[in-house]
Design a protein around this motif. Sequence first.
Motif, PDB file in Angstrom:
ATOM      1  N   SER A  34      27.789 -42.350  11.845  1.00 35.83           N
ATOM      2  CA  SER A  34      28.826 -41.333  11.636  1.00 35.83           C
ATOM      3  C   SER A  34      28.596 -40.536  10.357  1.00 35.83           C
ATOM      4  CB  SER A  34      30.210 -41.988  11.585  1.00 35.83           C
ATOM      5  OG  SER A  34      30.279 -42.925  10.520  1.00 35.83           O
ATOM      6  N   PHE A  35      27.757 -41.047   9.433  1.00 36.44           N
ATOM      7  CA  PHE A  35      27.484 -40.348   8.176  1.00 36.44           C
ATOM      8  C   PHE A  35      26.255 -39.448   8.264  1.00 36.44           C
ATOM      9  CE2 PHE A  35      29.576 -44.100   5.774  1.00 36.44           C
ATOM     10  CZ  PHE A  35      30.826 -43.575   6.048  1.00 36.44           C
ATOM     11  N   ILE A  36      25.557 -39.477   9.395  1.00 38.96           N
ATOM     12  CA  ILE A  36      24.341 -38.675   9.537  1.00 38.96           C
ATOM     13  C   ILE A  36      24.711 -37.293  10.062  1.00 38.96           C
ATOM     14  CG2 ILE A  36      22.106 -38.472  10.699  1.00 38.96           C
ATOM     15  CD1 ILE A  36      21.997 -41.499  10.822  1.00 38.96           C
ATOM     16  N   TYR A  37      24.199 -36.267   9.403  1.00 36.40           N
ATOM     17  CA  TYR A  37      24.476 -34.889   9.814  1.00 36.40           C
ATOM     18  C   TYR A  37      23.416 -34.373  10.786  1.00 36.40           C
ATOM     19  CZ  TYR A  37      25.438 -29.891   9.602  1.00 36.40           C
ATOM     20  OH  TYR A  37      25.724 -28.600   9.936  1.00 36.40           O
ATOM     21  N   SER A  38      22.138 -34.592  10.453  1.00 37.77           N
ATOM     22  CA  SER A  38      21.066 -34.099  11.314  1.00 37.77           C
ATOM     23  C   SER A  38      19.814 -34.938  11.130  1.00 37.77           C
ATOM     24  CB  SER A  38      20.750 -32.628  11.011  1.00 37.77           C
ATOM     25  OG  SER A  38      20.180 -32.498   9.715  1.00 37.77           O
ATOM     26  N   ILE A  39      18.938 -34.843  12.123  1.00 40.29           N
ATOM     27  CA  ILE A  39      17.640 -35.523  12.071  1.00 40.29           C
ATOM     28  C   ILE A  39      16.577 -34.526  12.494  1.00 40.29           C
ATOM     29  CG2 ILE A  39      16.209 -37.376  13.030  1.00 40.29           C
ATOM     30  CD1 ILE A  39      18.732 -38.999  13.465  1.00 40.29           C
ATOM     31  N   GLN A  40      15.579 -34.346  11.643  1.00 37.07           N
ATOM     32  CA  GLN A  40      14.457 -33.480  12.003  1.00 37.07           C
ATOM     33  C   GLN A  40      13.320 -34.352  12.512  1.00 37.07           C
ATOM     34  OE1 GLN A  40      12.739 -31.120   8.866  1.00 37.07           O
ATOM     35  NE2 GLN A  40      11.634 -29.791  10.280  1.00 37.07           N
ATOM     36  N   VAL A  41      12.834 -34.028  13.694  1.00 35.40           N
ATOM     37  CA  VAL A  41      11.767 -34.798  14.335  1.00 35.40           C
ATOM     38  C   VAL A  41      10.469 -34.008  14.217  1.00 35.40           C
ATOM     39  CG1 VAL A  41      10.977 -35.861  16.475  1.00 35.40           C
ATOM     40  CG2 VAL A  41      13.424 -35.824  15.928  1.00 35.40           C
ATOM     41  N   ARG A  42       9.504 -34.560  13.477  1.00 36.31           N
ATOM     42  CA  ARG A  42       8.221 -33.883  13.269  1.00 36.31           C
ATOM     43  C   ARG A  42       7.141 -34.650  14.023  1.00 36.31           C
ATOM     44  NH1 ARG A  42       8.346 -32.660   6.799  1.00 36.31           N
ATOM     45  NH2 ARG A  42       7.815 -34.881   6.745  1.00 36.31           N
ATOM     46  N   LYS A  43       6.661 -34.055  15.105  1.00 37.54           N
ATOM     47  CA  LYS A  43       5.695 -34.721  15.974  1.00 37.54           C
ATOM     48  C   LYS A  43       4.326 -34.804  15.302  1.00 37.54           C
ATOM     49  CE  LYS A  43       8.056 -32.544  19.859  1.00 37.54           C
ATOM     50  NZ  LYS A  43       7.925 -31.568  20.960  1.00 37.54           N
ATOM     51  N   PRO A  44       3.497 -35.759  15.731  1.00 37.00           N
ATOM     52  CA  PRO A  44       2.126 -35.825  15.201  1.00 37.00           C
ATOM     53  C   PRO A  44       1.372 -34.544  15.544  1.00 37.00           C
ATOM     54  CG  PRO A  44       2.683 -37.811  16.431  1.00 37.00           C
ATOM     55  CD  PRO A  44       3.779 -36.832  16.696  1.00 37.00           C
ATOM     56  N   SER A  45       0.551 -34.071  14.621  1.00 41.03           N
ATOM     57  CA  SER A  45      -0.243 -32.865  14.847  1.00 41.03           C
ATOM     58  C   SER A  45      -1.523 -32.974  14.044  1.00 41.03           C
ATOM     59  CB  SER A  45       0.545 -31.614  14.438  1.00 41.03           C
ATOM     60  OG  SER A  45       0.793 -31.619  13.046  1.00 41.03           O
ATOM     61  N   SER A  46      -2.362 -31.958  14.168  1.00 37.36           N
ATOM     62  CA  SER A  46      -3.628 -31.978  13.435  1.00 37.36           C
ATOM     63  C   SER A  46      -3.387 -31.962  11.931  1.00 37.36           C
ATOM     64  CB  SER A  46      -4.485 -30.769  13.837  1.00 37.36           C
ATOM     65  OG  SER A  46      -3.767 -29.559  13.607  1.00 37.36           O
ATOM     66  N   GLY A  47      -2.304 -31.314  11.497  1.00 38.89           N
ATOM     67  CA  GLY A  47      -2.002 -31.267  10.072  1.00 38.89           C
ATOM     68  C   GLY A  47      -1.262 -32.499   9.589  1.00 38.89           C
ATOM     69  N   PHE A  48      -0.475 -33.127  10.493  1.00 36.68           N
ATOM     70  CA  PHE A  48       0.277 -34.339  10.150  1.00 36.68           C
ATOM     71  C   PHE A  48      -0.088 -35.405  11.175  1.00 36.68           C
ATOM     72  CE2 PHE A  48       2.741 -30.740   8.614  1.00 36.68           C
ATOM     73  CZ  PHE A  48       3.027 -31.116   7.310  1.00 36.68           C
ATOM     74  N   TRP A  49      -1.058 -36.252  10.798  1.00 39.58           N
ATOM     75  CA  TRP A  49      -1.557 -37.242  11.745  1.00 39.58           C
ATOM     76  C   TRP A  49      -0.451 -38.183  12.192  1.00 39.58           C
ATOM     77  CZ3 TRP A  49      -5.281 -37.848  14.982  1.00 39.58           C
ATOM     78  CH2 TRP A  49      -5.565 -39.114  15.506  1.00 39.58           C
ATOM     79  N   PHE A  50       0.456 -38.523  11.259  1.00 36.33           N
ATOM     80  CA  PHE A  50       1.565 -39.413  11.587  1.00 36.33           C
ATOM     81  C   PHE A  50       2.823 -38.587  11.850  1.00 36.33           C
ATOM     82  CE2 PHE A  50      -1.068 -41.960   8.593  1.00 36.33           C
ATOM     83  CZ  PHE A  50      -1.516 -42.908   9.501  1.00 36.33           C
ATOM     84  N   GLY A  51       3.481 -38.868  12.983  1.00 37.33           N
ATOM     85  CA  GLY A  51       4.770 -38.239  13.227  1.00 37.33           C
ATOM     86  C   GLY A  51       5.813 -38.826  12.292  1.00 37.33           C
ATOM     87  N   TYR A 110      17.879 -32.040  15.280  1.00 35.41           N
ATOM     88  CA  TYR A 110      18.935 -32.527  16.159  1.00 35.41           C
ATOM     89  C   TYR A 110      20.198 -32.751  15.329  1.00 35.41           C
ATOM     90  CZ  TYR A 110      15.427 -33.385  19.764  1.00 35.41           C
ATOM     91  OH  TYR A 110      14.432 -33.234  20.707  1.00 35.41           O
ATOM     92  N   LEU A 111      21.298 -32.124  15.729  1.00 30.61           N
ATOM     93  CA  LEU A 111      22.583 -32.334  15.066  1.00 30.61           C
ATOM     94  C   LEU A 111      23.234 -33.582  15.650  1.00 30.61           C
ATOM     95  CD1 LEU A 111      23.884 -28.653  15.120  1.00 30.61           C
ATOM     96  CD2 LEU A 111      22.633 -29.812  13.302  1.00 30.61           C
TER      97      LEU A 111
END
Length: 757
Positions: A126-143, A215-216
């Motif tokens: 209930s205290f979380i406002y949003s979550i940004q999901v960053r998928k694995p990519s060539s620039g960010f090997w780890f999601g 994601y809100l």
Amino acid sequence: MSNRQKKQLLLSEVELLYVKSKVYLHPTTSKRDNIVGFLSLSRGPNSTNKDILLSFTPENQLSLEEIKQYNAVDVGDISLDLQTLSLGGTTNANSKASSTSIDRARVVPKPHTSVLSGYSFSTNLSFIYSIQVRKPSSGFWFGSVVINTKDGEKLPIVFFHDNESPSTLKNQKVLNQRMDPFGEDGEVYWGGRDFMGALQKFINTERSTIEPSVYLVNPDSTDLRNFAPFKDKNAPVKKEEPFKLPEVNKFLAAAKWKVLETVATFSAKAKNQVLDMVDEHAPTPIKQIISQPEVQKIGEDFDSARVYLAKWAQQVKDEAEQSQKKFMLDDDIYNKINKELGSSELLTSQEINKTSRRNEITKVEWESFFDYSGRLSLTVNEVKSRIFHGGVSDSVRGEVWLFLLEVYPWDSSAEERQVLVESYETAYEELKLKWVNDEEKRQTDYWKDQKHRIEKDIQRTDRNLPIFQNQKKRRVTVTSMGSNVLPTTRESSPETPDEDEANDDDEYDVSNITNPHLYKMREILITYNEYNENLGYVQGMTDLLSPLYVKFQHEALTFWAFTKFMDRMERNFVRDQSGMKKQMTTLNKLLQFMLPNLYKHLEKCESIDLFFFFRMLLVWFKRELEWDQVLRLWEILWTDYYTSQHHLFFALAILSDNERIIVQNLTRFDEVLKYMNDLSMKLHLNPLLIRSELLFLKFKRMIDIIDRENSLKKVDHTRASVTNDGIIEIGEELRGLLRKEVVIQKEVTREEGMGGG
């Protein structure tokens, strides 16, 4: 022996609901500083979904036994349906309340809440406002996922090292064996998908329209507006142009159906105008289509008005003519209102387009509205606002409707509602036995006639639904041997007898009901006939009962929900038709007040009686909308969020939406009537809901502006010691549209020997 026990959790304990192992924090750019741990969702004692903890716990803060437990839950969740975990909260209306069972193998000490204690963190959903999901990519090997709390704090970014996580590797192997490495949504599989999938089982999330990776969490309307694309207020507004036939050269492949649809929309003069345009501008293939006799006949067929409604329609027309222009404002008043509203149009295309509906309430979101005891943790108005602007999903519609129809009190607990269900069942059985055991009553002509009406009507109500279908084939009407026209089933109207089925008694016994659901519907209506002796059963009630029964499929609950619904709908069925006549008169005055130009045009067409709205208002648009649309509209109307008569604004929205076509193309009563009747099953619900809401808000602002102008005039008149000339009177019918209290009109006492409705 199972580890699941009924022992309650201690305050220092939680039950693990979801775990992902081998997730890391990267406090620096050096790999040596990475902190490995577990990302988990856990539940404490007496917790609802909103109280579930989202935690990151470093491995070095756990004992070997605890690490073993976390890893077991991580791998075990691969084949576990998270919805089978009991989360407390609300209890389904048809289920027994029971103690929550705890799986002791999942019970661990409560995670640390402080970021300072070895980089661990824990926060309620209930205290979380949003979550940004960053998928694995060539620039960010780890999601990774970025968690933002409501107080503005950004928790440490959590990285998913999928090449180390046993559950992720195992899931990836399963997908590879299926030759589907992308999963159901077509996106590359990674550990963050498991986390978001688990989270969405417990809490409502909505993707931002500005940034799809955000994601809100449990957003309200303000959150969604803040994360919606900005509109350019200075963008030029396109000037509305007269209705034109579509340019057939742009879609020649589909031209046949487009032209037929356009021609079928109009009749008489309007149809001839379209045909003239086709004759002048259309390519040769289209001219050949238009020249066919079947196409030329489109628009000429017209079902005459039913005789039994003609007298009623004439009464409404006479009253409308007597009050003609009484509810229209002077041009200077309209100019003042338009100036304050910022537009010379009642509703601009910009206002319609920039407004949108919210997503429907899911089961997860609905459960988040309640505390552990099953009582609402939000205000009733907040819940009604959410329902009004989004509706509810079918998975919770039955339970939500019981609240909206006040079968369940809004302030009740889950346990109290279960007791209520049992009392409703007992009360219904007592009512039912009154006619079942009364042999003398069942032999009276009135009772037999009412029973026959009920049995006859339920045999032809919503028989297209699988739940109401018998094994035997339905009777069909065939036009002629060798005809290309498909056989059709005749659909009866709720307000008039079905002539084609008037002799059904010669073909089959209507009392021989073999479908168990139709049989229960009959029992409910016969019991209501005894419950409301003055009104009894009236044709059209089956249309109101059917959706309730389909949703509940519980005879007693359906009966009491139906009685609550009929409290507000009884005025539609009173014998002198005064309830319907008053609503039609109010709609007429609302049309004069809000859409004066359309009213003037309908007056020229001799259509100000609004004859075509009778059936729509009688059974709340049930014959004009698809089944799912009817369910959505009704639950919105039941909220009484703005007014208890929002159905009149929905009717006004239909007129407003079609105003341009009516004014520019229709000139006679039969043309208007046919055009409006042809809208059946072609209405678009969401745009009309948006339009009806905007119409109400503008109506309310217009009343406020007029009241303010009247107050200023009264002050001036008092100072000048003159009469109140120029004061604009707003009738009680229009002011009544601002009230939320349900309008109740009961039938008068039925005299001895009087027949049924």
